[in-house]
Design an enzyme around this catalytic site. Structure first.
Site, PDB file in Angstrom:
ATOM      1  N   ARG A 147      38.104  24.695  57.998  1.00 60.14           N
ATOM      2  CA  ARG A 147      38.703  23.600  58.766  1.00 60.14           C
ATOM      3  C   ARG A 147      37.617  22.583  59.093  1.00 60.14           C
ATOM      4  O   ARG A 147      36.559  22.968  59.624  1.00 60.14           O
ATOM      5  CB  ARG A 147      39.301  24.158  60.053  1.00 60.14           C
ATOM      6  N   LYS A 154      33.862  27.664  43.296  1.00 63.20           N
ATOM      7  CA  LYS A 154      34.677  28.710  42.664  1.00 63.20           C
ATOM      8  C   LYS A 154      34.168  29.049  41.260  1.00 63.20           C
ATOM      9  O   LYS A 154      34.063  28.191  40.397  1.00 63.20           O
ATOM     10  CB  LYS A 154      36.131  28.235  42.604  1.00 63.20           C
ATOM     11  N   ARG A 158      47.172  30.937  40.714  1.00 62.48           N
ATOM     12  CA  ARG A 158      47.955  31.388  41.870  1.00 62.48           C
ATOM     13  C   ARG A 158      48.870  30.280  42.349  1.00 62.48           C
ATOM     14  O   ARG A 158      48.611  29.102  42.142  1.00 62.48           O
ATOM     15  CB  ARG A 158      47.023  31.790  43.020  1.00 62.48           C
TER      16      ARG A 158
HETATM   17  C1  BTN Z   1      43.713  31.333  40.461  1.00 65.50           C
HETATM   18  O1  BTN Z   1      42.597  31.258  40.969  1.00 65.50           O
HETATM   19  O2  BTN Z   1      44.587  30.510  40.720  1.00 65.50           O
HETATM   20  C2  BTN Z   1      44.001  32.488  39.526  1.00 65.50           C
HETATM   21  C3  BTN Z   1      43.585  32.173  38.128  1.00 65.50           C
HETATM   22  C4  BTN Z   1      43.849  33.306  37.159  1.00 65.50           C
HETATM   23  C5  BTN Z   1      43.616  32.895  35.727  1.00 65.50           C
HETATM   24  C6  BTN Z   1      43.698  34.046  34.778  1.00 65.50           C
HETATM   25  S1  BTN Z   1      43.124  33.633  33.170  1.00 65.50           S
HETATM   26  C7  BTN Z   1      43.735  35.138  32.537  1.00 65.50           C
HETATM   27  C8  BTN Z   1      45.071  35.370  33.196  1.00 65.50           C
HETATM   28  N1  BTN Z   1      46.127  34.697  32.466  1.00 65.50           N
HETATM   29  C9  BTN Z   1      46.672  33.715  33.162  1.00 65.50           C
HETATM   30  O3  BTN Z   1      47.593  32.964  32.754  1.00 65.50           O
HETATM   31  N2  BTN Z   1      46.097  33.628  34.364  1.00 65.50           N
HETATM   32  C10 BTN Z   1      45.083  34.644  34.560  1.00 65.50           C
END
Ligand code: BTN
Length: 283
Positions: free
Chosen positions: A276, A140, A75
């Protein structure tokens, strides 16, 4: 004893990825006919592959799984690290009927489906960090990236990519923001094989997206809030234009995060949420 047909020595041995795809189809059972399954040994990013070349709409949900990604995306422009055999990385392409509920809710529903699938696999203490990180006891375990496809007059469609840590290698080097965990640690035992894990996740996504299509996010809001990692806690939200602080008051009917601040309730549509610190730093 009945005679067994002897294997045809001339038949080609299925590749490991074809075998995994067949195991996934078998684990899905009758639901397999709703999915078009493609399992590859490597690609840059399963999300990018489906966004750049979306398969034709044949009424099925397209799923692309990669043993290895060499440009995995997270993300907010971040990189997503994964290792063959240590992570499950896949994307699904969902097409929705015209007038389907708001995409913001979709992102939360994906997280909820993943959380419930993990609970079915035996993981305890699963929590959701808005919008859709899946945590176990604060660490996570999985992340979700959603790319909306330009509709150009067609029904809305979204690529939902999931990265789930199965068994992280020693010294994995993932930036330790909130802490990371993996399925082996969460289950305190060896995780099931990737096709079996994926079948549970796809089944739950199928179920919850049907509910979402029929009733929108309000039908699932309570289930999301039950797993809210930061419910009623002081949080900081970092977005592109501001840092906001307040008390996490849950999520709205469209999936927006509700932040109770000194100046009233604010609706947050994008950003990174963190707890926080209580040690005086209000920023
Ligand atoms: C996050 O937490 O930032 C999201 C991560 C998402 C990763 C998955 S792996 C399969 C799909 N292909 C990618 O390039 N990203 C998502």
């Amino acid at each position: 004893m009945p005679l067994q047909p002897s294997p045809d020595p001339a038949a080609p041995t299925p590749s490991p990825v074809a075998t995994r795809a067949a195991e996934l189809a078998a684990a899905l059972g009758p639901l397999a006919r709703d999915f078009a399954l493609d399992w590859v040994s490597e690609c840059a990013s399963t999300n990018t592959a489906l966004v750049d070349a979306p398969p034709a709409d044949d009424g099925r949900i397209h799923v692309l799984v990669a043993d290895r990604q060499h440009a995995g995306r997270g993300r907010r422009g971040r990189q997503w690290l994964s290792w063959e055999g240590a992570s499950l990385t896949f994307s699904t392409l969902w097409r929705f009927a015209p007038g389907a509920p708001a995409p913001a809710g979709l992102s939360l529903v994906a997280g909820l489906a993943l959380a419930r699938a993990l609970e079915q696999l035996g993981v305890h203490g699963v929590q959701l960090k808005w919008p859709n990180d899946v945590l176990v006891h604060g660490d996570k375990l999985a992340g979700i990236l959603i790319d909306l496809l330009p509709s150009r007059g067609r029904p809305p469609a979204a690529v939902i990519g999931i990265g789930l840590n199965l068994r992280l290698p020693e010294g994995h080097g993932i930036e330790n923001q909130t802490g990371v965990t993996d399925l082996a640690q969460a289950l305190e035992s060896a995780p099931p094989a990737p096709p079996a894990v994926l079948a549970v996740i796809l089944t739950e996504m199928h179920r919850l997206f049907d509910t979402y299509a029929a009733g929108g996010f309000p039908a699932l809001r309570g289930a999301w809030q039950q797993r809210n990692a930061f419910a009623a806690l002081p949080v900081r939200i970092v977005s592109d234009d501001a840092i906001r602080t307040g008390i996490c008051a849950g999520v709205d009917d469209d999936g927006a995060l509700l932040l109770r601040t000194d100046t009233g309730m604010q609706r947050i549509l994008a950003g990174d949420v963190s707890l926080r610190p209580l040690t005086g730093d209000a920023a």
